[in-house]
Scaffold this motif. Sequence first.
Motif, PDB file in Angstrom:
ATOM      1  N   HIS A 234      46.104 -47.825  83.731  1.00 34.52           N
ATOM      2  CA  HIS A 234      46.895 -48.977  83.283  1.00 34.52           C
ATOM      3  C   HIS A 234      46.401 -49.454  81.911  1.00 34.52           C
ATOM      4  CE1 HIS A 234      48.395 -53.154  83.378  1.00 34.52           C
ATOM      5  NE2 HIS A 234      49.137 -52.842  84.433  1.00 34.52           N
ATOM      6  N   TRP A 235      47.307 -50.006  81.097  1.00 33.62           N
ATOM      7  CA  TRP A 235      46.876 -50.624  79.834  1.00 33.62           C
ATOM      8  C   TRP A 235      45.894 -51.747  80.090  1.00 33.62           C
ATOM      9  CZ3 TRP A 235      48.672 -55.499  80.655  1.00 33.62           C
ATOM     10  CH2 TRP A 235      49.895 -55.671  81.293  1.00 33.62           C
ATOM     11  N   PRO A 236      45.053 -52.174  79.176  1.00 36.06           N
ATOM     12  CA  PRO A 236      44.880 -51.667  77.808  1.00 36.06           C
ATOM     13  C   PRO A 236      44.452 -50.187  77.792  1.00 36.06           C
ATOM     14  CG  PRO A 236      43.778 -53.795  78.070  1.00 36.06           C
ATOM     15  CD  PRO A 236      44.186 -53.349  79.434  1.00 36.06           C
ATOM     16  N   TYR A 237      45.190 -49.401  76.996  1.00 34.65           N
ATOM     17  CA  TYR A 237      44.966 -47.959  76.946  1.00 34.65           C
ATOM     18  C   TYR A 237      43.793 -47.646  76.023  1.00 34.65           C
ATOM     19  CZ  TYR A 237      49.931 -47.850  78.498  1.00 34.65           C
ATOM     20  OH  TYR A 237      51.120 -48.037  79.148  1.00 34.65           O
ATOM     21  N   ILE A 238      42.639 -47.460  76.591  1.00 37.40           N
ATOM     22  CA  ILE A 238      41.472 -47.042  75.803  1.00 37.40           C
ATOM     23  C   ILE A 238      40.475 -46.427  76.767  1.00 37.40           C
ATOM     24  CG2 ILE A 238      40.193 -49.249  75.957  1.00 37.40           C
ATOM     25  CD1 ILE A 238      39.535 -48.770  72.883  1.00 37.40           C
ATOM     26  N   VAL A 239      39.768 -45.381  76.304  1.00 41.28           N
ATOM     27  CA  VAL A 239      38.888 -44.646  77.214  1.00 41.28           C
ATOM     28  C   VAL A 239      37.585 -44.323  76.469  1.00 41.28           C
ATOM     29  CG1 VAL A 239      39.952 -42.399  76.617  1.00 41.28           C
ATOM     30  CG2 VAL A 239      38.847 -42.679  78.861  1.00 41.28           C
ATOM     31  N   ARG A 283      58.975 -45.312  69.593  1.00 42.71           N
ATOM     32  CA  ARG A 283      58.496 -44.803  68.305  1.00 42.71           C
ATOM     33  C   ARG A 283      57.495 -43.667  68.554  1.00 42.71           C
ATOM     34  NH1 ARG A 283      57.028 -50.773  66.011  1.00 42.71           N
ATOM     35  NH2 ARG A 283      56.018 -50.775  68.037  1.00 42.71           N
ATOM     36  N   ASP A 284      57.709 -42.552  67.903  1.00 42.05           N
ATOM     37  CA  ASP A 284      56.860 -41.385  68.160  1.00 42.05           C
ATOM     38  C   ASP A 284      55.391 -41.663  67.870  1.00 42.05           C
ATOM     39  OD1 ASP A 284      58.925 -39.868  69.099  1.00 42.05           O
ATOM     40  OD2 ASP A 284      59.331 -38.880  67.173  1.00 42.05           O
ATOM     41  N   TYR A 285      55.108 -42.458  66.825  1.00 41.06           N
ATOM     42  CA  TYR A 285      53.700 -42.672  66.484  1.00 41.06           C
ATOM     43  C   TYR A 285      52.989 -43.489  67.562  1.00 41.06           C
ATOM     44  CZ  TYR A 285      55.119 -47.254  64.483  1.00 41.06           C
ATOM     45  OH  TYR A 285      55.613 -48.512  64.280  1.00 41.06           O
ATOM     46  N   VAL A 286      53.738 -44.293  68.302  1.00 41.75           N
ATOM     47  CA  VAL A 286      53.124 -45.023  69.419  1.00 41.75           C
ATOM     48  C   VAL A 286      52.771 -44.043  70.528  1.00 41.75           C
ATOM     49  CG1 VAL A 286      53.525 -46.740  71.223  1.00 41.75           C
ATOM     50  CG2 VAL A 286      54.193 -47.234  68.851  1.00 41.75           C
ATOM     51  N   ARG A 287      53.744 -43.202  70.912  1.00 43.84           N
ATOM     52  CA  ARG A 287      53.470 -42.180  71.920  1.00 43.84           C
ATOM     53  C   ARG A 287      52.261 -41.321  71.516  1.00 43.84           C
ATOM     54  NH1 ARG A 287      56.685 -39.574  75.302  1.00 43.84           N
ATOM     55  NH2 ARG A 287      56.227 -37.618  74.228  1.00 43.84           N
ATOM     56  N   GLU A 288      52.259 -40.928  70.264  1.00 41.41           N
ATOM     57  CA  GLU A 288      51.199 -40.015  69.809  1.00 41.41           C
ATOM     58  C   GLU A 288      49.829 -40.668  69.820  1.00 41.41           C
ATOM     59  OE1 GLU A 288      52.830 -38.688  66.089  1.00 41.41           O
ATOM     60  OE2 GLU A 288      54.458 -37.642  67.146  1.00 41.41           O
ATOM     61  N   CYS A 289      49.803 -41.954  69.710  1.00 42.86           N
ATOM     62  CA  CYS A 289      48.530 -42.675  69.739  1.00 42.86           C
ATOM     63  C   CYS A 289      48.107 -42.985  71.180  1.00 42.86           C
ATOM     64  CB  CYS A 289      48.674 -43.963  68.927  1.00 42.86           C
ATOM     65  SG  CYS A 289      47.158 -44.907  68.788  1.00 42.86           S
ATOM     66  N   VAL A 290      49.079 -43.342  72.013  1.00 44.44           N
ATOM     67  CA  VAL A 290      48.753 -43.846  73.358  1.00 44.44           C
ATOM     68  C   VAL A 290      48.571 -42.712  74.363  1.00 44.44           C
ATOM     69  CG1 VAL A 290      49.627 -45.199  75.307  1.00 44.44           C
ATOM     70  CG2 VAL A 290      49.833 -46.095  72.964  1.00 44.44           C
ATOM     71  N   ILE A 291      49.431 -41.681  74.299  1.00 47.37           N
ATOM     72  CA  ILE A 291      49.400 -40.668  75.361  1.00 47.37           C
ATOM     73  C   ILE A 291      48.060 -39.933  75.441  1.00 47.37           C
ATOM     74  CG2 ILE A 291      50.426 -38.477  76.120  1.00 47.37           C
ATOM     75  CD1 ILE A 291      53.193 -39.691  75.483  1.00 47.37           C
ATOM     76  N   PRO A 292      47.424 -39.598  74.320  1.00 50.65           N
ATOM     77  CA  PRO A 292      46.102 -38.956  74.451  1.00 50.65           C
ATOM     78  C   PRO A 292      45.093 -39.851  75.178  1.00 50.65           C
ATOM     79  CG  PRO A 292      47.002 -38.537  72.280  1.00 50.65           C
ATOM     80  CD  PRO A 292      47.915 -39.549  72.923  1.00 50.65           C
ATOM     81  N   ALA A 293      45.156 -41.166  74.936  1.00 46.47           N
ATOM     82  CA  ALA A 293      44.238 -42.074  75.638  1.00 46.47           C
ATOM     83  C   ALA A 293      44.579 -42.123  77.129  1.00 46.47           C
ATOM     84  CB  ALA A 293      44.335 -43.473  75.034  1.00 46.47           C
ATOM     85  N   TYR A 294      45.883 -42.170  77.411  1.00 49.78           N
ATOM     86  CA  TYR A 294      46.342 -42.187  78.806  1.00 49.78           C
ATOM     87  C   TYR A 294      45.858 -40.933  79.536  1.00 49.78           C
ATOM     88  CZ  TYR A 294      49.928 -42.567  82.559  1.00 49.78           C
ATOM     89  OH  TYR A 294      50.600 -42.661  83.755  1.00 49.78           O
ATOM     90  N   MET A 295      45.979 -39.781  78.864  1.00 46.38           N
ATOM     91  CA  MET A 295      45.519 -38.524  79.466  1.00 46.38           C
ATOM     92  C   MET A 295      43.998 -38.535  79.636  1.00 46.38           C
ATOM     93  SD  MET A 295      48.032 -35.861  77.411  1.00 46.38           S
ATOM     94  CE  MET A 295      47.357 -34.372  78.140  1.00 46.38           C
ATOM     95  N   GLY A 296      43.308 -39.085  78.656  1.00 48.56           N
ATOM     96  CA  GLY A 296      41.851 -39.170  78.767  1.00 48.56           C
ATOM     97  C   GLY A 296      41.425 -40.041  79.944  1.00 48.56           C
ATOM     98  N   LEU A 297      42.134 -41.137  80.153  1.00 43.01           N
ATOM     99  CA  LEU A 297      41.814 -42.029  81.280  1.00 43.01           C
ATOM    100  C   LEU A 297      42.000 -41.306  82.613  1.00 43.01           C
ATOM    101  CD1 LEU A 297      43.459 -45.323  79.947  1.00 43.01           C
ATOM    102  CD2 LEU A 297      41.038 -45.066  80.584  1.00 43.01           C
ATOM    103  N   ILE A 298      43.035 -40.468  82.682  1.00 46.01           N
ATOM    104  CA  ILE A 298      43.288 -39.736  83.926  1.00 46.01           C
ATOM    105  C   ILE A 298      42.220 -38.658  84.131  1.00 46.01           C
ATOM    106  CG2 ILE A 298      44.956 -38.253  85.133  1.00 46.01           C
ATOM    107  CD1 ILE A 298      47.142 -39.838  83.417  1.00 46.01           C
ATOM    108  N   LYS A 299      41.887 -38.002  83.036  1.00 47.56           N
ATOM    109  CA  LYS A 299      40.823 -36.991  83.116  1.00 47.56           C
ATOM    110  C   LYS A 299      39.508 -37.634  83.574  1.00 47.56           C
ATOM    111  CE  LYS A 299      39.027 -32.891  82.411  1.00 47.56           C
ATOM    112  NZ  LYS A 299      39.390 -31.816  83.359  1.00 47.56           N
ATOM    113  N   GLN A 300      39.212 -38.803  83.016  1.00 48.53           N
ATOM    114  CA  GLN A 300      37.987 -39.511  83.401  1.00 48.53           C
ATOM    115  C   GLN A 300      38.034 -39.897  84.881  1.00 48.53           C
ATOM    116  OE1 GLN A 300      37.558 -43.481  81.968  1.00 48.53           O
ATOM    117  NE2 GLN A 300      35.433 -43.648  82.680  1.00 48.53           N
TER     118      GLN A 300
END
Lengths: 548, 548
Positions: A234-239, A283-300
């Motif tokens: 869940h947001w805040p999206y940061i890992v 906006r693509d730049y939002v997806r490109e910034c957020v999705i890697p963090a979202y994926m990192g959170l799931i990986k963690q």
Amino acid sequence: MTKRPNVLWIMADQLRFDYLSCNGHPHLQTPHIDALAARGVRFTNTYVQSPVCGPSRMSAYTGRYVRSHGSTWNGMPLRVGEPTLGDHLREVGARAVLVGKTHMRADAEGMAWLGIDPSSEIGVRVSECGFEPFERDDGLHPDSPRQHWSKYDDYLVEHGFSSKNPWGDFANSGKDADGDLLSAWLLKNSRLPANVPEEHSETAYMTNRAMDFMTEAQEDGRPWLCHLSYIKPHWPYIVPAPYHDMYGEKHIVSPIRSEAERETEHPLLRAYHQARVCRSFSRDYVRECVIPAYMGLIKQLDDNLGRLFAWMDEQGLSENTIIAFTSDHGDYMGDHWMGDKDFYHEVAVKVPLIIADPRPEADASRGSVKDELVEMIDLAPTFMNALGCHAKPHVIEGRDLTPLLHGVDGFSRKYAISEHDYHWSDMARILGVPQEDAHTIMIFDGRWKYVRCEGFRPILFDLETDPDEVTDLGGSQTPEHIGVRRRMEAALLEWATRHHTRITATPEVLAGQKRAAKSGVLIGFWDEQEFKDDTGMAFDSLKPVGKQ
Amino acid sequence: MTKRPNVLWIMADQLRFDYLSCNGHPHLQTPHIDALAARGVRFTNTYVQSPVCGPSRMSAYTGRYVRSHGSTWNGMPLRVGEPTLGDHLREVGARAVLVGKTHMRADAEGMAWLGIDPSSEIGVRVSECGFEPFERDDGLHPDSPRQHWSKYDDYLVEHGFSSKNPWGDFANSGKDADGDLLSAWLLKNSRLPANVPEEHSETAYMTNRAMDFMTEAQEDGRPWLCHLSYIKPHWPYIVPAPYHDMYGEKHIVSPIRSEAERETEHPLLRAYHQARVCRSFSRDYVRECVIPAYMGLIKQLDDNLGRLFAWMDEQGLSENTIIAFTSDHGDYMGDHWMGDKDFYHEVAVKVPLIIADPRPEADASRGSVKDELVEMIDLAPTFMNALGCHAKPHVIEGRDLTPLLHGVDGFSRKYAISEHDYHWSDMARILGVPQEDAHTIMIFDGRWKYVRCEGFRPILFDLETDPDEVTDLGGSQTPEHIGVRRRMEAALLEWATRHHTRITATPEVLAGQKRAAKSGVLIGFWDEQEFKDDTGMAFDSLKPVGKQ
């Protein structure tokens, strides 16, 4: 194994169905969750009863539809007297223990009316939707009057991470080159590593707390259900590092969306598209910034679950613990030109569900995949069954999944239902919809997804011909679509007019009410003979006739 | 008059709309009730929310639909935590006091779960659907384990009427020529005079008890609502002399029924016709025996109300007391080949309602007749308004009738709803309908009465062309009737999907939830500038950024 199993019910928050490798994500590897699926059952059609945290969870914790429990949005207190899974388990001597998030708000007014002290044992339970709170943390601690200092804040301070808001400044911020804090409340900061070592992050901390509970529970000896409820991804999206840069643009799956969707004439969908969070994630730049963090959170999260499962193996806990893994709803991430959750596309309303049951009865189903329509409210009766609680069909609206876990017949469902109360939203404001009318309901039969939108025409998707849900057939005038809509409306009416609140009488009590005549309340008998003909009893046997 | 008025809410049980002279009965004169209408407002389209005592009353006492409170049949406990009229009035320092019947059953399990002692002040209140019980008597005391010795039994014994069941042997029996008791549980005994002098009958006794309460209340000084709730003219049908032979065959209005009704192919209606009570009342000799007693009971009630109103005048109570008179449902009495109540023809679901408000604001409406569609749940908010309670639209589903009482605009309703859970009945047994499916819902728009019958086709009456409701249009294939049915189904779906259980958040709280962003929970903001553009606030005002 003859003793009752324990249940570890793991819930991630805002985790989409398709962001696990076992559910088909091409770049995100989640081997520990996949391993759970390999030794259990993986469900591929599980729907939450509301695509937003609070009501989805209140349904999960009560086994009842949102319509039934009435907590229709975040922060809406679950009324006193609404029976929960914890209440049912306590009746059979099992504990229901919370480690993490519930999004529950206590019904202070209801408790006051009934003279219940919020600090009493019952008051605490009522305030935690029936759970015994080992650790309660909803994981949102903004710098505002809403901030609650949590045990996790204490933990951070103890480990040297001290500030007025350790949760915000360490776990949910990054830093710029000058060392200034950059808040993860702002999406642009999502690619930064969180300002905390991974071992002290929320996900790692809550994993440790689950171990603490299970250690304590081994001494206690009573059977238990532990709800390990993570706030992330869940947001805040940061890992934290190293997860913050494990994924990049090349790992981002293309958005599910079409230009036709953007040009919809449906007023409610148009209002969604105008809402800030949807504009943002379009906006693509939002997806490109957020999705890697979202994926990192799931990986963690997956790595922490691996750590947890290994520890449980060492402790000998795995052999007697049913483990369920799921999420409270998904995340649009820009799909369908939308952000956050709050509507009914698959990416928001469908969630992962894996259940691994160590009992021999479940051997036949290990590693299997079940496509049956499942609702989140099915977990409560499944866990009740496992922990020895008798069925309560007058209260519990979910259906026991045990037959699916044990590979036998006995489970069926024709429709999945989800509801949303959008009175609070940008959409209600844009459309000027009154509080009472700002609600939608989804009914899905496995192929057709029909969304009733009070005050507007319905929305309809055919997932057989349009699995991406980009073509809205809600206004189509083909006879087939008219017929489907009529059929779905009839099914919705049947569901909506069912008993949702008749919770004070068991089926046995209801059956007993047929026998009122035999208790001497006699309706419509003309004379003694008619009474005898009908009941087989002599009237005098009820009525001692005599002179005074 | 500046102080708050009191409210005397009189409810008869099983009194049909058309068995009062002010409502057009050709032979039954009810001058005291008529006089109340002459100084108040007489409503001609008032519908109960269930055509059976318990659920109808639980709706009346909560101001909520049966669907909402969940007490769908007699003896189904009203759940702990379901807010009642009494709870709301207590908040503003007014008493809600019971004198007579409620048909409430306490939610013992719910109280136990919440640690509420049933004998505590709160426990007693919860057990009496929110009322302070001055006298509770449901008036059905068969010779069986269900018999509860009542204060009225004590009263009878004190007055020389002593037996194991004084209620049964005196108030609800007659005698044959040899002095043997003949029970009024059997219809054939209905023409006998009850074995008790009128002054000691249930109706007279409960009238006296209301006077006792009002005397006590004058000393107490707090404003009050008194629910004076008579059991009669409900069965057992028997009335003391001289009322037992005031009416005879010539006073009996012809039954409302047709041969076509009897030949219906609708399975549920056919099952009703096969139920014992319907077969019984379809026989003319049953009607001829019972109806004179029923009329006598109503006449006796009217005389007792005359006595009560005169006493209130003497005591100076009338000038500050709003008086409402109504009933919890009607009685088929053989109309439509049916007996008792439990379905939706006018004779069962429509009730008398008269409200006389002594305040000057009501002068404009005195003696008027209102044809608006009214529901029984409208009384609760009307009384709340009178006693100074603020509106609670998140809990109360009825609509305040004060505008109609004061002759001003502000009241409207498009549909009246009534529900019935027939799981307990002969009909369910005959048809083999499962507990969960044995339910019906009526929706009536003032012309069209549509009855949804789960598992069967609907029933439809056009009261404009067929005021007697003898022609069922539920299967008609004319375009008009198909269109009407579709419209009523859509209205029912709208009603059924409304919020019925969202009771823990006021409109103000709901409105406040729109402002979450300002509390620091920030969803979907890219950066500081976007936050400022959208909210008008500096991001730093929320987030104290600094170095650590």
